[in-house]
Design a protein around this motif. Structure first.
Motif, PDB file in Angstrom:
ATOM      1  N   LEU A 169      32.334  72.720 -32.602  1.00  0.00           N
ATOM      2  CA  LEU A 169      32.618  72.377 -33.991  1.00  0.00           C
ATOM      3  C   LEU A 169      32.751  70.862 -34.077  1.00  0.00           C
ATOM      4  CD1 LEU A 169      35.311  75.082 -34.891  1.00  0.00           C
ATOM      5  CD2 LEU A 169      32.867  75.126 -35.423  1.00  0.00           C
ATOM      6  N   LEU A 170      32.656  70.336 -35.275  1.00  0.00           N
ATOM      7  CA  LEU A 170      32.883  68.913 -35.513  1.00  0.00           C
ATOM      8  C   LEU A 170      34.151  68.782 -36.338  1.00  0.00           C
ATOM      9  CD1 LEU A 170      29.260  67.859 -36.554  1.00  0.00           C
ATOM     10  CD2 LEU A 170      30.276  67.815 -34.261  1.00  0.00           C
ATOM     11  N   ASP A 171      35.059  67.903 -35.907  1.00  0.00           N
ATOM     12  CA  ASP A 171      36.282  67.697 -36.677  1.00  0.00           C
ATOM     13  C   ASP A 171      35.941  66.905 -37.945  1.00  0.00           C
ATOM     14  OD1 ASP A 171      36.340  64.902 -36.112  1.00  0.00           O
ATOM     15  OD2 ASP A 171      37.755  65.146 -34.468  1.00  0.00           O
ATOM     16  N   PRO A 172      36.906  66.690 -38.846  1.00  0.00           N
ATOM     17  CA  PRO A 172      36.600  65.984 -40.092  1.00  0.00           C
ATOM     18  C   PRO A 172      36.047  64.571 -39.907  1.00  0.00           C
ATOM     19  CG  PRO A 172      38.628  67.191 -40.332  1.00  0.00           C
ATOM     20  CD  PRO A 172      38.250  67.273 -38.864  1.00  0.00           C
ATOM     21  N   SER A 173      36.204  63.978 -38.733  1.00  0.00           N
ATOM     22  CA  SER A 173      35.615  62.667 -38.454  1.00  0.00           C
ATOM     23  C   SER A 173      34.204  62.791 -37.882  1.00  0.00           C
ATOM     24  CB  SER A 173      36.469  61.886 -37.450  1.00  0.00           C
ATOM     25  OG  SER A 173      37.605  61.367 -38.061  1.00  0.00           O
ATOM     26  N   GLY A 174      33.747  64.010 -37.650  1.00  0.00           N
ATOM     27  CA  GLY A 174      32.417  64.213 -37.095  1.00  0.00           C
ATOM     28  C   GLY A 174      32.367  64.235 -35.585  1.00  0.00           C
ATOM     29  N   GLN A 175      33.539  64.280 -34.937  1.00  0.00           N
ATOM     30  CA  GLN A 175      33.584  64.293 -33.478  1.00  0.00           C
ATOM     31  C   GLN A 175      33.590  65.731 -32.971  1.00  0.00           C
ATOM     32  OE1 GLN A 175      36.108  60.889 -31.895  1.00  0.00           O
ATOM     33  NE2 GLN A 175      37.039  61.308 -33.899  1.00  0.00           N
ATOM     34  N   PRO A 176      32.740  66.044 -31.989  1.00  0.00           N
ATOM     35  CA  PRO A 176      32.671  67.407 -31.460  1.00  0.00           C
ATOM     36  C   PRO A 176      33.931  67.816 -30.694  1.00  0.00           C
ATOM     37  CG  PRO A 176      30.698  66.156 -30.894  1.00  0.00           C
ATOM     38  CD  PRO A 176      31.704  65.180 -31.415  1.00  0.00           C
ATOM     39  N   PHE A 177      34.271  69.077 -30.832  1.00  0.00           N
ATOM     40  CA  PHE A 177      35.267  69.715 -29.972  1.00  0.00           C
ATOM     41  C   PHE A 177      34.809  71.152 -29.781  1.00  0.00           C
ATOM     42  CE2 PHE A 177      36.769  70.567 -34.236  1.00  0.00           C
ATOM     43  CZ  PHE A 177      37.378  71.810 -34.184  1.00  0.00           C
TER      44      PHE A 177
END
Length: 128
Positions: free
Chosen positions: A113-121
């Protein structure tokens, strides 16, 4: 100088991990909700800390922040979260502001998934 007793004389411990994004406080609120933790400190409009009482993460606002162009860019760091019910967790995280990219290299083992900043987790099932 060596420590012959087998115990580390000055053992380091991780105090907290830090993350940067376009809005540190909003990112802290997202991860606090995702993990069931609380925002424990704020630092003006630029940063906030979350904790479960033992582990701490601090999220900073970075001017000019750009999310990685994943999967083209290699990641320096990311989080892997595990849940009892991955499908329910995915739905909840998306309702909190995460997005699901088309590229999913984990097959049935994990979901990116991508967090609200667009960083994957990544999210996956708890493993015994």
């Amino acid at each position: 100088m060596s420590n012959t007793s087998g115990a580390a004389a000055n053992e380091a411990r991780v105090k907290c991990a830090a993350f940067w994004g376009h809005d540190g406080k909003a990112l802290a609120e997202f991860y606090a909700a995702a993990l069931g933790w609380k925002v424990t400190e704020t630092y003006g409009d630029a940063a906030a800390m979350i904790s479960d009482g033992t582990t701490r993460y601090v999220f900073y606002t970075a001017k000019g922040f750009e999310a990685p162009r994943w999967p083209q860019d290699e990641l320096v760091f990311h989080l892997d979260l595990s849940f009892d019910d991955v499908a329910a967790a995915e739905d909840r995280l998306i309702s909190l502001g995460a997005t699901k990219p088309e590229h999913q290299p984990g097959g049935t083992h994990w979901t990116v998934l991508l967090d609200p900043s667009g960083q994957p987790f990544c999210i996956s099932a708890h493993r015994g």
